[in-house]
Design a protein around this motif. Structure first.
Motif, PDB file in Angstrom:
ATOM      1  N   GLY A 145       0.116  16.053   3.769  1.00  0.00           N
ATOM      2  CA  GLY A 145      -0.986  15.178   4.159  1.00  0.00           C
ATOM      3  C   GLY A 145      -0.515  14.007   5.013  1.00  0.00           C
ATOM      4  N   ILE A 146       0.623  13.430   4.639  1.00  0.00           N
ATOM      5  CA  ILE A 146       1.183  12.311   5.412  1.00  0.00           C
ATOM      6  C   ILE A 146       1.583  12.783   6.801  1.00  0.00           C
ATOM      7  N   LEU A 147       2.281  13.913   6.850  1.00  0.00           N
ATOM      8  CA  LEU A 147       2.736  14.436   8.138  1.00  0.00           C
ATOM      9  C   LEU A 147       1.556  14.814   9.037  1.00  0.00           C
ATOM     10  N   ARG A 148       0.522  15.398   8.449  1.00  0.00           N
ATOM     11  CA  ARG A 148      -0.649  15.785   9.235  1.00  0.00           C
ATOM     12  C   ARG A 148      -1.329  14.547   9.831  1.00  0.00           C
ATOM     13  N   THR A 149      -1.438  13.472   9.041  1.00  0.00           N
ATOM     14  CA  THR A 149      -2.058  12.241   9.537  1.00  0.00           C
ATOM     15  C   THR A 149      -1.212  11.615  10.639  1.00  0.00           C
ATOM     16  N   ILE A 187       0.863  -1.184   0.000  1.00  0.00           N
ATOM     17  CA  ILE A 187       0.000   0.000   0.000  1.00  0.00           C
ATOM     18  C   ILE A 187       0.894   1.227   0.000  1.00  0.00           C
ATOM     19  N   GLN A 188       0.790   2.030  -1.061  1.00  0.00           N
ATOM     20  CA  GLN A 188       1.722   3.141  -1.272  1.00  0.00           C
ATOM     21  C   GLN A 188       1.702   4.149  -0.135  1.00  0.00           C
ATOM     22  N   SER A 189       0.507   4.453   0.388  1.00  0.00           N
ATOM     23  CA  SER A 189       0.426   5.456   1.445  1.00  0.00           C
ATOM     24  C   SER A 189       1.146   4.994   2.710  1.00  0.00           C
ATOM     25  N   VAL A 190       1.057   3.680   2.999  1.00  0.00           N
ATOM     26  CA  VAL A 190       1.742   3.142   4.166  1.00  0.00           C
ATOM     27  C   VAL A 190       3.251   3.173   3.940  1.00  0.00           C
ATOM     28  N   GLU A 191       3.677   2.821   2.731  1.00  0.00           N
ATOM     29  CA  GLU A 191       5.100   2.866   2.395  1.00  0.00           C
ATOM     30  C   GLU A 191       5.652   4.278   2.577  1.00  0.00           C
TER      31      GLU A 191
END
Length: 254
Positions: free
Chosen positions: A43-47, A5-9
């Protein structure tokens, strides 16, 4: 096998980046290092921040690892009774030796650092908990290889990289080093893994008298060595620490 899963990577890549080198990085720094768009990176950092895995400094706006990640990491490490028993003794060793102290265990054909005490001075240092060190060249690795049959087999089966001109890579030479380690009860690394760096380590045993880890110190050659050999007082301090941890684990004296 399902695809990744790209977002998890990408989230994992962000965490690894924040875990190494500079402790705090800005949005542009993270995006540039990972080759991602700023919007995606934000977006990644905010999550990650919402989940407590990342924290943002109010003054600078830069990001660093969060307390929740530390809690998860510590809960994993705390399953090792070894680390819990060694905390006080490794602090004492750092104070007595004036050097960085490492506690390592065999993991995935290498040495996993499960505890690291900084050298007691004001120098800038990076926490190495979770780092992997080689078996054949480091003092921690040699100790595990000498006393743990599984580590011994893996060290001999793996390709042994030459990190410096001093690194021992031939199987017969390594066996000689391991024989010496067993005979004297400790191992040394004299610029065999990193130029200008020396270390000494000793084994930790549990109540079954089995080797469960190794503890050692690492520092500049000019501080750790004298006349080309590890200073005797440092060898004694490391061995005393290893014996103390072993005793607390029920392993008695070695």
């Amino acid at each position: 096998m399902a695809g990744s899963i790209q977002s998890v990577e990408r989230a994992a890549a962000v965490l690894r980046l924040l875990a190494g080198g500079e402790r705090r990085l800005g949005l542009t720094d993270v995006a540039s290092a990972l080759g991602l768009a700023k919007g995606t990176t934000h977006g990644i950092l905010r999550t990650l921040q919402q989940e407590g895995f990342v924290e943002q400094d109010d003054a600078s706006g830069k990001y660093q690892l969060g307390a929740e990640l530390l809690r998860l990491g510590n809960s994993y490490l705390d399953v090792h009774e070894l680390r819990a028993r060694a905390l006080v003794w490794t602090d004492d060793l750092a104070r007595a030796s004036g050097e960085s102290v490492y506690l390592g265990v065999l993991h995935q054909q290498g040495v996993l650092i499960v505890h690291h005490v900084f050298r007691p001075d004001d120098s800038r240092q990076v926490l190495e908990v979770g780092a992997m060190h080689p078996l054949h060249s480091t003092a921690l690795g040699k100790v595990l290889t000498a006393f743990d049959p599984v580590a011994h087999r893996e060290a001999l089966e793996l390709e042994r990289e030459r990190f410096t001109p001093r690194t021992v890579t031939a199987a017969d030479e390594l066996e000689g080093v391991l024989d010496l380690t067993r005979a004297r009860g400790w191992a040394a690394d004299l610029e065999e893994t990193w130029d200008g760096v020396a270390s000494v380590a000793a084994p930790v045993h549990d109540r079954r008298r089995m080797p469960v880890g190794a503890v050692g110190i690492t520092g500049a050659v000019e501080r750790v060595c004298e006349d080309g050999e590890i200073r005797a007082r440092l060898v004694a301090a490391v061995r005393d620490c290893a014996r103390a941890v072993s005793r607390d684990l029920g392993g008695g004296r070695f």
